[in-house]
Write an enzyme that holds these catalytic residues in place. Structure first.
Site, PDB file in Angstrom:
ATOM      1  CG  HIS A  19      -2.310   0.659   0.961  1.00 59.97           C
ATOM      2  ND1 HIS A  19      -2.753   1.464   0.159  1.00 59.97           N
ATOM      3  CD2 HIS A  19      -3.509   0.001   1.477  1.00 59.97           C
ATOM      4  CE1 HIS A  19      -3.971   1.842  -0.024  1.00 59.97           C
ATOM      5  NE2 HIS A  19      -4.557   0.859   0.843  1.00 59.97           N
TER       6      HIS A  19
ATOM      7  CG  ASP B  11      -9.253 -12.644 -20.613  1.00 58.53           C
ATOM      8  OD1 ASP B  11      -8.530 -13.729 -20.489  1.00 58.53           O
ATOM      9  OD2 ASP B  11     -10.189 -12.403 -21.588  1.00 58.53           O
TER      10      ASP B  11
END
Length: 458
Positions: free
Chosen positions: A163, A391
């Site tokens: 983060h 994908d």
């Protein structure tokens, strides 16, 4: 009995593509963080993608080799992610690389998903999620990967994102870029090239960031408690009903995320006060992407922690009541979102903006001192309408998971994720164990939330 023993078969370090190493020489100048990166403690955000493989001609060895190669080529464009932070000011050492694990598990993917034991999910991640990292942050990688192959060919990709540089949108643009390179969609890969400098130019770092702000932010992120994580699913009908209950004259058309945030806020505070007379204030901190709220807007491919917490507080001592209507809480939340408009955000730009940020932090520090006891804080972040397109050439993910369990020190956090079917929303809720045990038995809560239903059905 499902064999859930995961065997790590290889550990590699992936670096930017060797063929492009020479192109990195002009970029040896360190990549600056922005001030929002500076203020966030070092911890790893988890993301899990599950892909069933049904193609009988699927070449697993070739696919695994190509996945690593495509990551290396993607890191050529996103070279800061291959580096290490220095003194909480910048990223350098771009040739350090990222950890990359390959693993095998001797069971089918759907056997794991059918178990409905989300505590097992951490086994598919390279690092434990949301831990308070005590090791020197200058030594820690900014991202790590674990690719796990199931019997009969299913694949999961577990990612641990620091983060310190990744917010949700940064993760989204990076993962979509890697996926487009993997499936050889060069046009999309080119259009999603990162903007590496905009965040640090707009919100520059502080060379002398006061330690009190870092300590305060760490206290806001981490608190020692016995936390548990639960997965609740809200179907489209439940969400529509909650939106109807939450609307008001001031907010006639609340969003799905707004309605669910306030519903969870309401029931979390109710569970906290269960069996007692506590009138402790509670606060919501909801992550808001700043990119499109700025004027002019910042591009979606700007990397870094370009978000702020929209904060609002409900103090029952102000009203003399301890129960709240959903619409009342939603008006408070909506006002906090509206407060992050381009005028207020413009005041945070540049050197003058840094002073404004420090003044804001001073106000928060004062606010926390005045409120006694300190308010319960519930953080929310939304992964809705992103990540679904990751994908790699095998189709969209069948399911997107978050994590099994956070570290022993963290805060209340809810992550919203789209269901992959049915237009519902999964809420991954981390909360104190005792409080969670009350909320997950509340019939008014369960009238809308389905606790950890079969993944095959959502």
């Amino acid at each position: 009995m499902v064999d859930m023993e995961i065997n790590i078969v290889s550990r590699d370090t992936i670096k930017p593509a060797a063929a492009a190493t020479s192109s990195l020489h002009p970029h040896q100048k360190p990549c600056n963080l922005c001030i929002f990166d500076q203020l966030i403690p070092t911890t790893y955000v988890p993301m899990l993608f599950f892909y069933p493989i049904i193609d009988p001609n699927f070449n697993l060895p070739q696919t695994l080799a190509h996945l690593k190669n495509s990551l290396s080529h993607t890191l050529t464009q996103y070279y800061p992610f291959s580096g290490r932070t220095k003194d909480n000011l910048y990223i350098h050492d771009f040739d350090a690389g990222v950890p990359y694990l390959e693993a095998r598990v001797e069971c089918r993917m759907f056997e794991v998903l059918e178990l409905q034991e989300i505590e097992l999910l951490n086994r598919f991640l390279p690092f434990h999620p949301f831990c308070k990292e005590t090791e020197s942050p200058d030594l820690l990688p900014l991202v790590a990967f674990q690719v796990t192959v199931f019997a009969c060919g299913g694949i999961s990709i577990g990612i641990s994102l620091s983060h310190k540089i990744f917010d949700t949108q940064t993760a989204n643009i990076f993962l979509k870029s890697w996926a487009s390179v993997s499936r050889r969609d060069h046009e999309e890969a080119i259009t999603s090239n990162p903007n590496l400098c905009q965040a640090s130019l707009t919100f520059p770092v502080s060379d002398n960031l006061p330690q009190k702000y870092l300590a305060f932010m760490e206290s806001m992120w981490f608190e020692e408690k016995k936390y548990v994580t639960r997965r609740f699913v809200f179907d489209a009908k439940a969400i529509a009903t909650l939106r109807e209950k939450a609307k008001s004259e001031l907010v006639p058309n609340p969003t799905r995320v707004e309605a669910l945030t306030c519903f969870l806020w309401k029931h979390a505070t109710s569970a906290s006060r269960h069996g007692g007379t506590s009138r402790r204030a509670s606060a919501v901190a909801h992550a808001v992407n700043l990119r499109r709220r700025l004027k002019p807007p910042m591009p979606d491919n700007a990397i870094g922690n370009l978000f702020l917490w929209a904060t609002t507080i409900y103090n029952p001592s102000d009203t003399g009541e301890t129960t709240d209507e959903l619409c009342d809480l939603l008006q408070l939340l909506h006002e906090s979102f509206n407060g992050l408009d381009h005028d207020s955000l413009d005041a945070l730009r540049g050197e003058d903006g840094r002073r404004a940020i420090f003044e804001y932090l001073d106000q928060l520090l004062e606010w926390m001192e005045i409120l006694d006891p300190t308010p319960e804080i519930y953080a929310f972040t939304s992964w809705i309408n992103i990540l679904d397109e990751v994908d790699f050439g095998w189709g969209k993910p069948f399911w997107i998971g978050v994590m099994g369990k956070v570290g022993h020190a963290f805060r209340n956090l809810t992550v919203f994720v789209n269901t992959q079917r049915g237009n519902g929303i999964e809420a991954w809720v981390t909360m104190d164990e005792k409080q969670m045990s009350i909320m997950e038995k509340d019939p008014q809560f369960l009238a809308f939330a389905s606790p950890n239903p079969r993944i095959m059905n959502v």
